[in-house]
Each structure stands twice: as structure tokens, then as C-alpha cells.
Write a protein that holds these residues in place. Structure first.
Motif, PDB file in Angstrom:
ATOM      1  N   GLU A 151      -0.926   1.251  -8.981  1.00 51.82           N
ATOM      2  CA  GLU A 151      -1.750   0.073  -8.728  1.00 51.82           C
ATOM      3  C   GLU A 151      -2.134  -0.587 -10.050  1.00 51.82           C
ATOM      4  OE1 GLU A 151      -5.218   1.068  -6.516  1.00 51.82           O
ATOM      5  OE2 GLU A 151      -4.200   0.997  -4.580  1.00 51.82           O
TER       6      GLU A 151
ATOM      7  N   SER B 101       2.783   4.583  -0.909  1.00 56.52           N
ATOM      8  CA  SER B 101       2.596   5.640  -1.908  1.00 56.52           C
ATOM      9  C   SER B 101       3.783   6.597  -1.965  1.00 56.52           C
ATOM     10  CB  SER B 101       1.315   6.435  -1.624  1.00 56.52           C
ATOM     11  OG  SER B 101       1.342   6.991  -0.324  1.00 56.52           O
TER      12      SER B 101
ATOM     13  N   CYS C 198       0.014   9.760  -4.527  1.00 55.00           N
ATOM     14  CA  CYS C 198      -1.356   9.594  -4.049  1.00 55.00           C
ATOM     15  C   CYS C 198      -1.630   8.113  -3.837  1.00 55.00           C
ATOM     16  CB  CYS C 198      -2.353  10.218  -5.020  1.00 55.00           C
ATOM     17  SG  CYS C 198      -2.414   9.411  -6.639  1.00 55.00           S
ATOM     18  N   ASN C 199      -2.883   7.786  -3.538  1.00 52.62           N
ATOM     19  CA  ASN C 199      -3.219   6.401  -3.197  1.00 52.62           C
ATOM     20  C   ASN C 199      -3.025   5.436  -4.348  1.00 52.62           C
ATOM     21  OD1 ASN C 199      -3.898   7.059  -0.580  1.00 52.62           O
ATOM     22  ND2 ASN C 199      -6.061   7.401  -1.057  1.00 52.62           N
ATOM     23  N   HIS C 200      -3.174   5.907  -5.590  1.00 49.95           N
ATOM     24  CA  HIS C 200      -3.154   4.996  -6.731  1.00 49.95           C
ATOM     25  C   HIS C 200      -1.899   5.113  -7.593  1.00 49.95           C
ATOM     26  CE1 HIS C 200      -7.262   4.075  -5.745  1.00 49.95           C
ATOM     27  NE2 HIS C 200      -7.592   5.356  -5.828  1.00 49.95           N
TER      28      HIS C 200
ATOM     29  N   GLY D  35       0.799  -1.214   0.000  1.00 52.33           N
ATOM     30  CA  GLY D  35       0.000   0.000   0.000  1.00 52.33           C
ATOM     31  C   GLY D  35       0.831   1.263   0.000  1.00 52.33           C
TER      32      GLY D  35
END
Length: 333
Positions: free
Chosen positions: A260, A214, A235-237, A212
Motif C-alpha cells: 500500500e 493481498s 497481509c493487509n498492507h 485490496g
């Protein structure tokens, strides 16, 4: 100076989570005409991302889709991997033994003879490749791919996989205390290899996200202390960075993207996923052959946690005969 071409590369892993067997990291790099290029589209005459079209096309996609544990899935993966590796060679014939595959990584990432000796099952790797696909079929499909890549002015300039057996992984985890950091030790060196080989060729490197996480800037800064690091996005993705360095011969510049499901957006990552999976499956085939000879009738394992525990219980006679230390056979994490 604006280059007429650029290099697009990808890195992906297979086997980070299992209990038994190696972790492998694949990488691939293509020189393509400048501009945004969708290689699935460019090579659609000979390549697809759909396993159902494997009778006429090479399948480049997430290895979980390309490989299925049956003869068709095994052939599909091997045909794709070896056909692309054939493009690395001027003769049009790539690696034809596992030993040649293991010599593809940069020297610092090659598996040492001592590491191989500590994992005796690698003596059971097949003597020659391909081991499931007919050589004549491979030759035809490789030639078709070569013609289409030439027509589209696309070159496969680098690729292969690195293998870390369980014993080497355990040593790495003892040093780092962290799975992601151990994975980065290899990924970072692969990115460094690509930077040195293609950094002056407008290089972009795509990497599947590590868990996970980032933020990768501190890892990149540590791997490339002489380069200027620009953080474009975290960012998260998706996380994106640009490294640059002025040299007497010109500027090195590299865009690095961690994303991702990167194998769905990047052809080079999808092929890296296939390369990594092929290396992992060769390793597990050798593993099962070795212990199967010691204990006839022993059910093979893919090495994942639940089935790996089943296998460890059933394989006690073979393990007793082999006398392999626990830390070389079973992962600590």
C-alpha cells in the motif's frame, strides 16, 4: 557470488479508474551500491519529494503530488520525467518525441500501429518534447542529475511507460472480466521484462497494490512457471515473494513486493508513478486537441467519471463529426 551492486525497480499505474482516455503503467529501475539505499537521501542535492522545492530540485513523489493542473505543475512533472529518461542514454539526451516514448516498453507491450490508428486523437500528440519546459533548462537539470548520480554510483538503467487506450482496455476487460487482472497482464509482463534483464543482478521489484488484493502468488507462479516461488509474507498492507531459477550462467533471483502507498516508501515506484502520469497527460492533451479542433470552444476534460460524463454531453457535435465507435472512446468499466 555477492554482487557489489543490486537493481531496484518499481511499477505504478495512472488512469485505471477514469471514464475516458488511456491507462498507463510506468516502470523504473536503478542500479545501486549493495545495501539499503534511500535514493531521496542519496540524491538530495538534486532531487526532493516536496513540490514546493521544485525551483532547484527535481520532484520525485506520488504523481498526485508532483502534478497539478496548472502550468507550474505540468512543467514540474515533465522536467522530472525527461531529466531521468535522459539518464538512460549514453549521449545524455533521452526521448524527444512521443513516438520515441512509445518505443521504450519491451516489444510485447508497445502500442501497435493499428491500435493507434483506431484512436485518431493520438495524431495530435506534440511533434517534439519537451512541450512545456525550456530545452535549455532541461539540459542543465539533466546534467546536474547525471553528475550527482555518478558521484553516488547510482545508474538509471531502465524506465518508461506503457499506454493502453480505452479501446484496448475494453478488449482486455472483455477477455479477463476483471480490472485488476487486466492491470496484471501488463504489470506481470513488466516484471518478466525486469526479471530477464536484471534477474542475475540481485533484483528487487516494488509494485503498488492492486485494489485490496493481498495474494499475488498464483499470478506470479503463472507468469514464471520455470521459477521456484517462495511466499515470505501476505497481509493487509504488504505482500512479499521471492522467485529463483537456476540457469547455466548462474542463478536468477528476484524479490517482488506489493505494498500500500508504495510510492511513499519506494523511490523507483514514485518515479514510475510520474512516468505513468506523464504518459496519461500527453494522451489526454492529444484527446482534447483532437476534439477541440472538431468543436471549437469545447471545454477540455481530464477524463474522470463526473467530468467525463459532462464532456460526453457537451461534445455531441464533435463526436458526430469524428464517427468514433463508442467502444473505442468510452470505457466499459
Amino acid at each position: 557470488m555477492i554482487h557489489p551492486t543490486r537493481v531496484v525497480a518499481g511499477i505504478d499505474e495512472a488512469g485505471l479508474g477514469p471514464l475516458l482516455g488511456p491507462m498507463t503503467l510506468g516502470w523504473s529501475a536503478f542500479r545501486v551500491p549493495r545495501g539499503e539505499r534511500n535514493l531521496w537521501h542519496e540524491l538530495s542535492a538534486v532531487v526532493t519529494d516536496s513540490p514546493r522545492k521544485d525551483s532547484r530540485h527535481l520532484v520525485v513523489a506520488d504523481s498526485k503530488r508532483v502534478f497539478t493542473r496548472n502550468p507550474r505543475g505540468t512543467r514540474r512533472l515533465e522536467l522530472t520525467v525527461l531529466a531521468f529518461l535522459d539518464q538512460r542514454s549514453a549521449s545524455g539526451c533521452g526521448p524527444r518525441t512521443p513516438g520515441e516514448l512509445l518505443r521504450l516498453p519491451p516489444p510485447a507491450l508497445r502500442l501497435s500501429a493499428d491500435a493507434l490508428a483506431r484512436h485518431p486523437w493520438y495524431r495530435e500528440l506534440p511533434e517534439t518534447l519537451p512541450h512545456t519546459v525550456d530545452e535549455g533548462v532541461l539540459s542543465i537539470r539533466s546534467a546536474q542529475l547525471a553528475r550527482e548520480m555518478k558521484r553516488r554510483k547510482i545508474k538509471f538503467v531502465d524506465g518508461g511507460y506503457c499506454m493502453l487506450p480505452a479501446g484496448e482496455l475494453n478488449k482486455s476487460w472483455q477477455a479477463t472480466g476483471n480490472k485488476s487482472l487486466s492491470q496484471w497482464r501488463v504489470s506481470g509482463r513488466l516484471i518478466e521484462h525486469l526479471w530477464e534483464a536484471f534477474g542475475q543482478d540481485s533484483l528487487s521489484v516494488f509494485v503498488d497494490r492492486m485494489g485490496g488484493r493481498s495474494h499475488y502468488g498464483h499470478w506470479l507462479a503463472g507468469q514464471f512457471p520455470g521459477a521456484r516461488l517462495q511466499v515470505r509474507e501476505e497481509c493487509n498492507h504488504l505482500s512479499e515473494y521471492v522467485l529463483s531459477q537456476q540457469l547455466p550462467s548462474g542463478e536468477r533471483r528476484m524479490r517482488v513486493v506489493f505494498a500500500e502507498r508504495c510510492e511513499e516508501r519506494s523511490f523507483s515506484v514514485a518515479l514510475a508513478s510520474c512516468l505513468a502520469k506523464y504518459g496519461r497527460e500527453l494522451g489526454m492533451m492529444a484527446f482534447n486537441r483532437y476534439f477541440g479542433r472538431l468543436q471549437p470552444g469545447l471545454k477540455p476534460t481530464a477524463g474522470y467519471t463526473t467530468d467525463g460524463r459532462r464532456w460526453l454531453k457537451e461534445a455531441k457535435p464533435a463526436l458526430s463529426l469524428a464517427g468514433v465507435p463508442q467502444g473505442v472512446l468510452v470505457r466499459d468499466r
